[in-house]
Design an enzyme around this catalytic site. Sequence first.
Site, PDB file in Angstrom:
ATOM      1  N   GLU A 280       0.818  -1.215   0.000  1.00 20.15           N
ATOM      2  CA  GLU A 280       0.000   0.000   0.000  1.00 20.15           C
ATOM      3  C   GLU A 280       0.848   1.259   0.000  1.00 20.15           C
ATOM      4  O   GLU A 280       0.433   2.288  -0.532  1.00 20.15           O
ATOM      5  CB  GLU A 280      -0.938   0.023   1.221  1.00 20.15           C
ATOM      6  CG  GLU A 280      -2.230  -0.725   1.007  1.00 20.15           C
ATOM      7  CD  GLU A 280      -3.283  -0.383   2.042  1.00 20.15           C
ATOM      8  OE1 GLU A 280      -4.425  -0.837   1.867  1.00 20.15           O
ATOM      9  OE2 GLU A 280      -2.984   0.314   3.024  1.00 20.15           O
ATOM     10  N   HIS A 301      10.081 -26.582  -1.284  1.00 20.82           N
ATOM     11  CA  HIS A 301       9.567 -27.759  -1.986  1.00 20.82           C
ATOM     12  C   HIS A 301       8.393 -27.397  -2.891  1.00 20.82           C
ATOM     13  O   HIS A 301       7.704 -28.293  -3.404  1.00 20.82           O
ATOM     14  CB  HIS A 301       9.157 -28.824  -0.971  1.00 20.82           C
ATOM     15  CG  HIS A 301      10.293 -29.284  -0.121  1.00 20.82           C
ATOM     16  ND1 HIS A 301      11.021 -30.430  -0.384  1.00 20.82           N
ATOM     17  CD2 HIS A 301      10.862 -28.730   0.985  1.00 20.82           C
ATOM     18  CE1 HIS A 301      11.974 -30.578   0.520  1.00 20.82           C
ATOM     19  NE2 HIS A 301      11.900 -29.555   1.367  1.00 20.82           N
ATOM     20  N   LYS A 415     -14.313  -0.834  -4.430  1.00 25.19           N
ATOM     21  CA  LYS A 415     -15.450  -0.483  -3.584  1.00 25.19           C
ATOM     22  C   LYS A 415     -16.554   0.188  -4.401  1.00 25.19           C
ATOM     23  O   LYS A 415     -17.745  -0.118  -4.237  1.00 25.19           O
ATOM     24  CB  LYS A 415     -15.009   0.437  -2.448  1.00 25.19           C
ATOM     25  CG  LYS A 415     -14.056  -0.204  -1.451  1.00 25.19           C
ATOM     26  CD  LYS A 415     -13.673   0.781  -0.354  1.00 25.19           C
ATOM     27  CE  LYS A 415     -12.680   0.180   0.617  1.00 25.19           C
ATOM     28  NZ  LYS A 415     -12.290   1.127   1.672  1.00 25.19           N
TER      29      LYS A 415
END
Length: 427
Positions: A280, A301, A415
């Site tokens: 951010e 792995h 949003k």
Amino acid sequence: MIKLDLTGTQKFAPAPDAAACKAAIDTLVHGTGAGNDFTGWVDLPEHYDRAEFARIQAAAKKIQANSKALVVIGIGGSYLGARAVIELLKSPNYNALPKNTPDIYFAGNGISGEALSELLTMIGDRDFSVNVISKSGTTTEPAIAFRIFRELLEKKYGKDGARERIFATTDKARGALKTLATQEGYETFVVPDNVGGRYSVLTAVGLLPIACAGIDIDRLMRGAQEERRQILAEGVSSAAAQYAMQRQYFYKQGKKVEILAAYEPAFRFMAEWWKQLYGESEGKDGVGIFPASVDLTPDLHSMGQYIQDGERMLQETVVFFDHARTEVRVPSDEENLDGLNYLAGRTMSYINEKAMQATRAAHIDGGVPVTVLRLEKDNEEAVGALIYFFEFACGVSGYMSGVNPFNQPGVEAYKKNMFHLLGKPGY
């Protein structure tokens, strides 16, 4: 307190820009740059509200006395820091272990009905309290969760009883949550105006849940204080400044993805907090290092192949604790069918460190510069120092890259679309 090992970067001929770093430090410390109204965290370890700090400790004791569970409702910086510290200093299995403190659950950080239903089942009929954390009180995910848990508390204890079990961490004067808390008489704690969410773990945002888990927040703050004093005394020579310079140098060399690696599973959510902090803060205006993380040795792995041989766009930072809190030794076996008797009597921490050293060497040989941050112990002081180290380095690194490290304009895009699709008035 934090030892910075840069020997794993030397073969890549780093030439950090000390002048730019000094300018960025001055900009951050003196509050003269973009976003300077959100730099209150810089001096927070020294100049925090002692009276509120004492109220946090008192509220934690109250919750510990009357609740078997605490539900922490928040998203992003309103929960990641607290969860990171609790898991690192206690355990990722904190809720499953025997203890004298309440289980701590995190809600309101997503919109999964299944996850919320499962959480309600885990709480069951036990006594519980809620700490709702939101600057505005209208962020969708935590607001939905708070509606549900508030209703549950009021049905279980009545409005008067619920009032004693709801703790709101919010704006000091305005917003939907502050208004509700005042109307209902909830105890409130402050999200400081000059501290953004991702930098707020050492405010009430993080400290109340952390204290409820039985972690000594005085020691946590002392660690941050000591790290701050050392950084300000050493300036460009400090470990935090050196780290900021290194990562920006490698970014300019095409190392645009930084992997944060640790060799303890308990570090997982600290890495998640770090990813939000740097993602951010730096990812804007078309620039920024992409923060990623791996859990080693397990990810050797799975992701190990790419780190070793994939596109050479990676830089790696390793966090390693020198002394484990507990020791487990490898036993001897008469038949030795697994061929492990050469390790008999060795501690797991010894083997873990050798794995770190071997992996570091392999990644350097494979073209990945590796910076190592070493801390003596995994305790409150060390974690407080690490939090401040990463925050300060992030602010400096952001200013060095030419962005405002303290805004997040891009998080609003989804949003607006979501509100439109859900039919919210005005969208």
